[in-house]
Design a protein around this motif. Sequence first.
Motif, mmCIF file in Angstrom:
data_model
loop_
_atom_site.group_PDB
_atom_site.id
_atom_site.type_symbol
_atom_site.label_atom_id
_atom_site.label_comp_id
_atom_site.label_asym_id
_atom_site.label_seq_id
_atom_site.Cartn_x
_atom_site.Cartn_y
_atom_site.Cartn_z
ATOM 1 N N ARG A 23 0.647 -1.419 -0.048
ATOM 2 C CA ARG A 23 -0.138 0.025 0.143
ATOM 3 C C ARG A 23 0.683 0.839 -0.057
ATOM 4 O O ARG A 23 0.642 2.155 -0.359
ATOM 5 C CB ARG A 23 -0.728 -0.038 0.764
ATOM 6 C CG ARG A 23 -2.022 -1.262 0.993
ATOM 7 C CD ARG A 23 -2.862 -1.126 2.360
ATOM 8 N NE ARG A 23 -3.410 -0.556 2.030
ATOM 9 C CZ ARG A 23 -4.495 0.618 3.199
ATOM 10 N NH1 ARG A 23 -3.317 0.480 3.556
ATOM 11 N NH2 ARG A 23 -4.930 1.434 3.115
ATOM 12 N N HIS A 24 2.597 1.117 0.363
ATOM 13 C CA HIS A 24 2.803 2.258 0.260
ATOM 14 C C HIS A 24 4.453 1.800 -0.400
ATOM 15 O O HIS A 24 5.392 1.636 -0.232
ATOM 16 C CB HIS A 24 3.335 2.410 1.764
ATOM 17 C CG HIS A 24 2.364 3.398 2.601
ATOM 18 N ND1 HIS A 24 1.636 1.979 3.077
ATOM 19 C CD2 HIS A 24 1.488 3.971 2.217
ATOM 20 C CE1 HIS A 24 0.110 2.885 3.710
ATOM 21 N NE2 HIS A 24 0.336 3.965 3.067
ATOM 22 N N ARG A 27 8.354 2.348 0.907
ATOM 23 C CA ARG A 27 8.454 1.813 2.392
ATOM 24 C C ARG A 27 9.282 0.696 2.201
ATOM 25 O O ARG A 27 8.103 -0.847 2.225
ATOM 26 C CB ARG A 27 7.056 1.993 3.474
ATOM 27 C CG ARG A 27 6.392 3.181 3.773
ATOM 28 C CD ARG A 27 5.525 3.058 4.476
ATOM 29 N NE ARG A 27 4.768 4.566 4.574
ATOM 30 C CZ ARG A 27 3.533 5.134 5.427
ATOM 31 N NH1 ARG A 27 3.129 3.392 6.570
ATOM 32 N NH2 ARG A 27 3.396 5.981 5.910
#
Length: 307
Positions: A23-24, A27
Amino acid sequence: MSDALVPPDGPVGAQPETPVCARHSDRPTRLRCTRCERPACPDCLRDAAVGMQCVDCVNEGQRSVRRARTLVGAEVSNGRAIITPVLIALNVLAYVVTVFQSGSPMNNDRSGLFTATSMIPELTAQGEWWRILTSGFMHFGLIHLALNMAVLYVVGQHVEQELGKLRFSAVYFLSLLGGSAAAFYFGTVCQELAGASGAVFGLMGALLIVWKRKRRDISTIVVVVAINLVSNLFTNASLLGHLGGFVIGGLLALAMVRAPQKNRNLYQIAAMVAAVVLLGGMFALRAGALDTDAEVILEIARTCRPN
Protein backbone atom coordinates in the motif's frame (compact mmCIF):
# COMPACT_ATOMS: atom_id res chain seq x y z
CA MET A 1 38.94 -12.67 -14.24
CA SER A 2 38.06 -15.54 -11.90
CA ASP A 3 36.51 -18.77 -13.18
CA ALA A 4 34.87 -19.53 -9.78
CA LEU A 5 31.25 -20.63 -9.97
CA VAL A 6 28.68 -18.06 -8.82
CA PRO A 7 25.61 -19.34 -6.93
CA PRO A 8 22.36 -18.91 -8.93
CA ASP A 9 20.97 -16.55 -6.26
CA GLY A 10 23.97 -14.27 -6.46
CA PRO A 11 27.30 -14.14 -4.73
CA VAL A 12 27.58 -15.59 -1.25
CA GLY A 13 26.64 -12.91 1.30
CA ALA A 14 24.62 -10.81 -1.15
CA GLN A 15 21.31 -9.45 0.20
CA PRO A 16 18.16 -9.82 -1.94
CA GLU A 17 16.25 -6.64 -2.76
CA THR A 18 13.95 -5.63 0.12
CA PRO A 19 10.27 -5.73 -0.90
CA VAL A 20 8.08 -2.67 -0.40
CA CYS A 21 4.70 -2.31 1.29
CA ALA A 22 1.78 -3.22 -0.98
CA ARG A 23 0.00 0.00 0.00
CA HIS A 24 3.04 2.30 0.33
CA SER A 25 5.57 1.87 -2.45
CA ASP A 26 8.10 4.11 -0.70
CA ARG A 27 8.33 1.93 2.43
CA PRO A 28 10.65 -1.11 2.29
CA THR A 29 9.56 -3.87 4.65
CA ARG A 30 10.23 -7.51 5.41
CA LEU A 31 6.89 -7.93 7.20
CA ARG A 32 4.01 -9.75 5.54
CA CYS A 33 0.30 -10.23 6.11
CA THR A 34 -0.37 -13.72 7.46
CA ARG A 35 -3.55 -13.95 5.36
CA CYS A 36 -2.66 -12.68 1.88
CA GLU A 37 1.15 -12.81 2.38
CA ARG A 38 1.65 -9.42 0.75
CA PRO A 39 4.42 -7.20 2.10
CA ALA A 40 3.08 -4.64 4.57
CA CYS A 41 4.65 -1.90 6.64
CA PRO A 42 3.95 -1.68 10.40
CA ASP A 43 1.31 1.05 9.83
CA CYS A 44 -0.67 -1.29 7.56
CA LEU A 45 -0.69 -4.29 9.89
CA ARG A 46 -3.18 -5.14 12.62
CA ASP A 47 -3.10 -7.76 15.34
CA ALA A 48 -5.15 -10.84 14.40
CA ALA A 49 -6.02 -14.14 16.03
CA VAL A 50 -2.97 -15.65 14.33
CA GLY A 51 -0.11 -13.30 13.48
CA MET A 52 -0.80 -9.92 11.90
CA GLN A 53 -3.02 -9.01 8.95
CA CYS A 54 -2.98 -6.03 6.62
CA VAL A 55 -5.77 -3.48 6.86
CA ASP A 56 -7.33 -4.70 3.59
CA CYS A 57 -7.73 -8.24 4.93
CA VAL A 58 -9.04 -6.92 8.25
CA ASN A 59 -11.69 -4.81 6.49
CA GLU A 60 -12.68 -7.70 4.26
CA GLY A 61 -13.04 -9.94 7.30
CA GLN A 62 -15.23 -7.40 9.09
CA ARG A 63 -17.56 -7.15 6.09
CA SER A 64 -18.02 -10.91 6.08
CA VAL A 65 -18.85 -11.05 9.81
CA ARG A 66 -22.51 -10.57 10.68
CA ARG A 67 -22.95 -7.58 12.97
CA ALA A 68 -24.77 -8.10 16.25
CA ARG A 69 -28.21 -6.51 16.38
CA THR A 70 -30.52 -5.30 19.12
CA LEU A 71 -33.99 -6.60 19.87
CA VAL A 72 -35.55 -4.32 17.23
CA GLY A 73 -32.96 -5.00 14.53
CA ALA A 74 -30.61 -2.05 14.99
CA GLU A 75 -26.86 -2.66 14.85
CA VAL A 76 -25.32 -2.91 18.29
CA SER A 77 -23.20 0.14 18.98
CA ASN A 78 -20.73 0.54 21.82
CA GLY A 79 -20.26 4.22 21.14
CA ARG A 80 -21.91 7.23 22.72
CA ALA A 81 -25.39 8.37 21.84
CA ILE A 82 -25.44 10.99 19.08
CA ILE A 83 -29.07 12.00 18.52
CA THR A 84 -29.82 12.54 22.22
CA PRO A 85 -27.21 15.29 22.81
CA VAL A 86 -28.16 16.92 19.50
CA LEU A 87 -31.80 17.14 20.62
CA ILE A 88 -30.74 18.56 23.98
CA ALA A 89 -28.59 21.15 22.24
CA LEU A 90 -31.49 22.22 19.98
CA ASN A 91 -33.82 22.62 22.96
CA VAL A 92 -31.26 24.62 24.92
CA LEU A 93 -30.50 26.81 21.91
CA ALA A 94 -34.19 27.57 21.39
CA TYR A 95 -34.52 28.48 25.07
CA VAL A 96 -31.49 30.79 24.95
CA VAL A 97 -32.97 32.63 21.97
CA THR A 98 -36.30 33.14 23.77
CA VAL A 99 -34.50 34.37 26.88
CA PHE A 100 -32.46 36.81 24.80
CA GLN A 101 -35.59 38.12 23.08
CA SER A 102 -37.69 38.42 26.24
CA GLY A 103 -34.92 39.49 28.60
CA SER A 104 -36.17 37.03 31.22
CA PRO A 105 -35.17 33.40 31.93
CA MET A 106 -38.52 32.66 33.58
CA ASN A 107 -40.89 34.69 31.40
CA ASN A 108 -39.34 33.71 28.10
CA ASP A 109 -42.80 32.79 26.74
CA ARG A 110 -43.24 36.49 25.98
CA SER A 111 -40.56 36.37 23.28
CA GLY A 112 -41.40 36.63 19.61
CA LEU A 113 -40.02 33.17 18.82
CA PHE A 114 -42.08 31.55 21.57
CA THR A 115 -45.24 33.33 20.44
CA ALA A 116 -44.74 32.21 16.87
CA THR A 117 -43.90 28.56 17.62
CA SER A 118 -45.88 27.41 20.68
CA MET A 119 -49.03 25.44 19.93
CA ILE A 120 -52.25 27.41 20.29
CA PRO A 121 -55.12 25.24 18.99
CA GLU A 122 -57.04 28.00 17.20
CA LEU A 123 -54.01 29.38 15.38
CA THR A 124 -52.84 25.89 14.52
CA ALA A 125 -56.25 25.03 13.06
CA GLN A 126 -56.06 28.13 10.88
CA GLY A 127 -53.02 26.83 9.02
CA GLU A 128 -50.05 27.43 11.33
CA TRP A 129 -49.29 23.71 11.38
CA TRP A 130 -45.61 24.14 12.12
CA ARG A 131 -46.63 24.75 15.73
CA ILE A 132 -47.37 21.05 16.33
CA LEU A 133 -43.65 20.36 15.88
CA THR A 134 -41.89 23.57 16.91
CA SER A 135 -43.80 23.71 20.20
CA GLY A 136 -41.79 20.66 21.27
CA PHE A 137 -38.66 22.81 21.41
CA MET A 138 -40.15 25.65 23.48
CA HIS A 139 -40.18 25.63 27.29
CA PHE A 140 -41.88 27.74 29.92
CA GLY A 141 -38.89 28.89 31.93
CA LEU A 142 -35.63 27.36 33.09
CA ILE A 143 -37.12 24.77 35.46
CA HIS A 144 -39.37 23.36 32.73
CA LEU A 145 -36.38 23.05 30.40
CA ALA A 146 -34.07 21.55 33.03
CA LEU A 147 -36.52 18.84 34.06
CA ASN A 148 -37.23 17.74 30.50
CA MET A 149 -33.58 17.78 29.45
CA ALA A 150 -32.50 15.82 32.55
CA VAL A 151 -34.96 13.03 31.74
CA LEU A 152 -34.08 13.17 28.04
CA TYR A 153 -30.39 12.82 28.87
CA VAL A 154 -30.89 9.78 31.09
CA VAL A 155 -33.64 7.97 29.18
CA GLY A 156 -32.63 9.04 25.68
CA GLN A 157 -29.22 7.38 25.83
CA HIS A 158 -30.73 4.01 26.79
CA VAL A 159 -33.44 4.18 24.12
CA GLU A 160 -31.01 5.28 21.42
CA GLN A 161 -28.76 2.32 22.18
CA GLU A 162 -31.72 -0.05 22.02
CA LEU A 163 -33.42 1.35 18.91
CA GLY A 164 -30.56 2.77 16.91
CA LYS A 165 -30.39 6.31 15.53
CA LEU A 166 -33.13 6.12 12.87
CA ARG A 167 -35.71 4.28 14.96
CA PHE A 168 -34.93 6.45 17.96
CA SER A 169 -35.46 9.63 15.94
CA ALA A 170 -38.75 8.31 14.57
CA VAL A 171 -40.04 7.42 18.04
CA TYR A 172 -38.98 10.79 19.44
CA PHE A 173 -40.65 12.95 16.81
CA LEU A 174 -43.77 10.81 16.48
CA SER A 175 -44.15 10.88 20.27
CA LEU A 176 -43.76 14.65 20.15
CA LEU A 177 -46.54 14.79 17.55
CA GLY A 178 -48.56 12.32 19.62
CA GLY A 179 -48.45 14.69 22.59
CA SER A 180 -49.45 17.62 20.41
CA ALA A 181 -52.27 15.62 18.79
CA ALA A 182 -53.72 14.52 22.13
CA ALA A 183 -53.67 18.05 23.54
CA PHE A 184 -55.02 19.49 20.27
CA TYR A 185 -57.81 16.94 19.84
CA PHE A 186 -58.97 16.46 23.44
CA GLY A 187 -57.78 19.72 25.02
CA THR A 188 -59.51 23.05 25.49
CA VAL A 189 -59.42 25.88 22.98
CA CYS A 190 -57.52 28.11 25.36
CA GLN A 191 -54.71 25.66 26.06
CA GLU A 192 -51.22 26.64 24.97
CA LEU A 193 -48.78 23.76 24.59
CA ALA A 194 -45.01 23.89 24.71
CA GLY A 195 -42.23 21.57 25.82
CA ALA A 196 -40.52 18.30 24.98
CA SER A 197 -42.54 16.42 27.58
CA GLY A 198 -44.61 14.48 25.04
CA ALA A 199 -41.47 13.25 23.29
CA VAL A 200 -39.75 12.44 26.57
CA PHE A 201 -42.76 10.49 27.80
CA GLY A 202 -42.74 8.65 24.48
CA LEU A 203 -39.15 7.60 25.10
CA MET A 204 -40.07 6.38 28.57
CA GLY A 205 -42.93 4.37 27.08
CA ALA A 206 -40.56 2.89 24.50
CA LEU A 207 -37.95 2.01 27.11
CA LEU A 208 -40.62 0.40 29.27
CA ILE A 209 -41.68 -1.88 26.41
CA VAL A 210 -38.15 -2.79 25.33
CA TRP A 211 -36.93 -3.54 28.86
CA LYS A 212 -40.08 -5.52 29.62
CA ARG A 213 -39.45 -7.60 26.49
CA LYS A 214 -35.85 -8.17 27.61
CA ARG A 215 -37.09 -9.06 31.12
CA ARG A 216 -35.20 -6.25 32.77
CA ASP A 217 -36.35 -4.44 35.90
CA ILE A 218 -38.87 -1.76 34.89
CA SER A 219 -39.96 -0.69 38.37
CA THR A 220 -37.93 2.54 38.26
CA ILE A 221 -39.48 3.59 34.93
CA VAL A 222 -42.99 2.82 36.19
CA VAL A 223 -42.42 4.91 39.33
CA VAL A 224 -41.00 7.86 37.38
CA VAL A 225 -43.88 7.82 34.89
CA ALA A 226 -46.48 7.53 37.67
CA ILE A 227 -44.98 10.41 39.67
CA ASN A 228 -44.89 12.65 36.62
CA LEU A 229 -48.46 11.85 35.62
CA VAL A 230 -49.80 12.40 39.15
CA SER A 231 -47.89 15.68 39.43
CA ASN A 232 -49.74 16.89 36.34
CA LEU A 233 -52.90 17.08 38.45
CA PHE A 234 -51.35 19.79 40.63
CA THR A 235 -49.50 21.82 37.98
CA ASN A 236 -50.24 23.51 34.67
CA ALA A 237 -48.46 20.71 32.77
CA SER A 238 -50.42 19.08 29.97
CA LEU A 239 -51.58 15.66 31.14
CA LEU A 240 -53.02 15.00 27.68
CA GLY A 241 -49.74 15.87 26.02
CA HIS A 242 -47.82 13.53 28.31
CA LEU A 243 -50.27 10.68 27.85
CA GLY A 244 -50.37 11.14 24.09
CA GLY A 245 -46.60 10.95 23.80
CA PHE A 246 -46.38 7.99 26.17
CA VAL A 247 -48.99 5.97 24.26
CA ILE A 248 -47.46 6.63 20.83
CA GLY A 249 -43.92 5.88 22.00
CA GLY A 250 -45.03 2.69 23.74
CA LEU A 251 -47.08 1.45 20.77
CA LEU A 252 -44.28 2.11 18.30
CA ALA A 253 -41.79 0.26 20.49
CA LEU A 254 -44.25 -2.61 20.86
CA ALA A 255 -44.60 -2.84 17.09
CA MET A 256 -40.82 -2.83 16.72
CA VAL A 257 -40.06 -5.58 19.24
CA ARG A 258 -42.90 -7.81 18.04
CA ALA A 259 -42.19 -7.43 14.33
CA PRO A 260 -41.22 -10.80 12.77
CA GLN A 261 -37.54 -11.07 11.90
CA LYS A 262 -38.42 -11.68 8.27
CA ASN A 263 -39.39 -8.35 6.69
CA ARG A 264 -38.89 -6.69 10.06
CA ASN A 265 -38.04 -3.31 8.61
CA LEU A 266 -41.17 -3.35 6.46
CA TYR A 267 -43.40 -4.06 9.46
CA GLN A 268 -41.75 -1.32 11.49
CA ILE A 269 -42.11 1.23 8.70
CA ALA A 270 -45.77 0.25 8.36
CA ALA A 271 -46.27 0.90 12.09
CA MET A 272 -44.74 4.37 11.74
CA VAL A 273 -46.91 5.16 8.73
CA ALA A 274 -49.99 4.03 10.66
CA ALA A 275 -49.02 6.37 13.50
CA VAL A 276 -48.64 9.27 11.07
CA VAL A 277 -52.07 8.55 9.56
CA LEU A 278 -53.69 8.32 13.00
CA LEU A 279 -52.16 11.57 14.23
CA GLY A 280 -52.89 13.34 10.96
CA GLY A 281 -56.51 12.27 11.22
CA MET A 282 -56.77 13.64 14.76
CA PHE A 283 -55.35 16.99 13.69
CA ALA A 284 -57.66 17.17 10.66
CA LEU A 285 -60.82 16.27 12.60
CA ARG A 286 -60.14 18.78 15.34
CA ALA A 287 -59.24 21.50 12.85
CA GLY A 288 -62.53 20.90 11.09
CA ALA A 289 -64.41 21.28 14.36
CA LEU A 290 -62.69 24.61 15.00
CA ASP A 291 -63.40 25.88 11.49
CA THR A 292 -65.35 29.04 12.27
CA ASP A 293 -65.00 32.70 11.38
CA ALA A 294 -61.29 33.57 11.19
CA GLU A 295 -61.62 36.88 13.07
CA VAL A 296 -63.44 35.20 15.94
CA ILE A 297 -60.78 32.50 16.12
CA LEU A 298 -57.95 35.02 16.28
CA GLU A 299 -59.75 36.96 18.98
CA ILE A 300 -60.24 33.79 21.03
CA ALA A 301 -56.57 32.94 20.63
CA ARG A 302 -55.49 36.39 21.86
CA THR A 303 -57.87 36.18 24.81
CA CYS A 304 -56.75 32.72 25.82
CA ARG A 305 -53.03 33.44 25.64
CA PRO A 306 -51.62 34.19 29.12
CA ASN A 307 -49.92 37.52 29.55
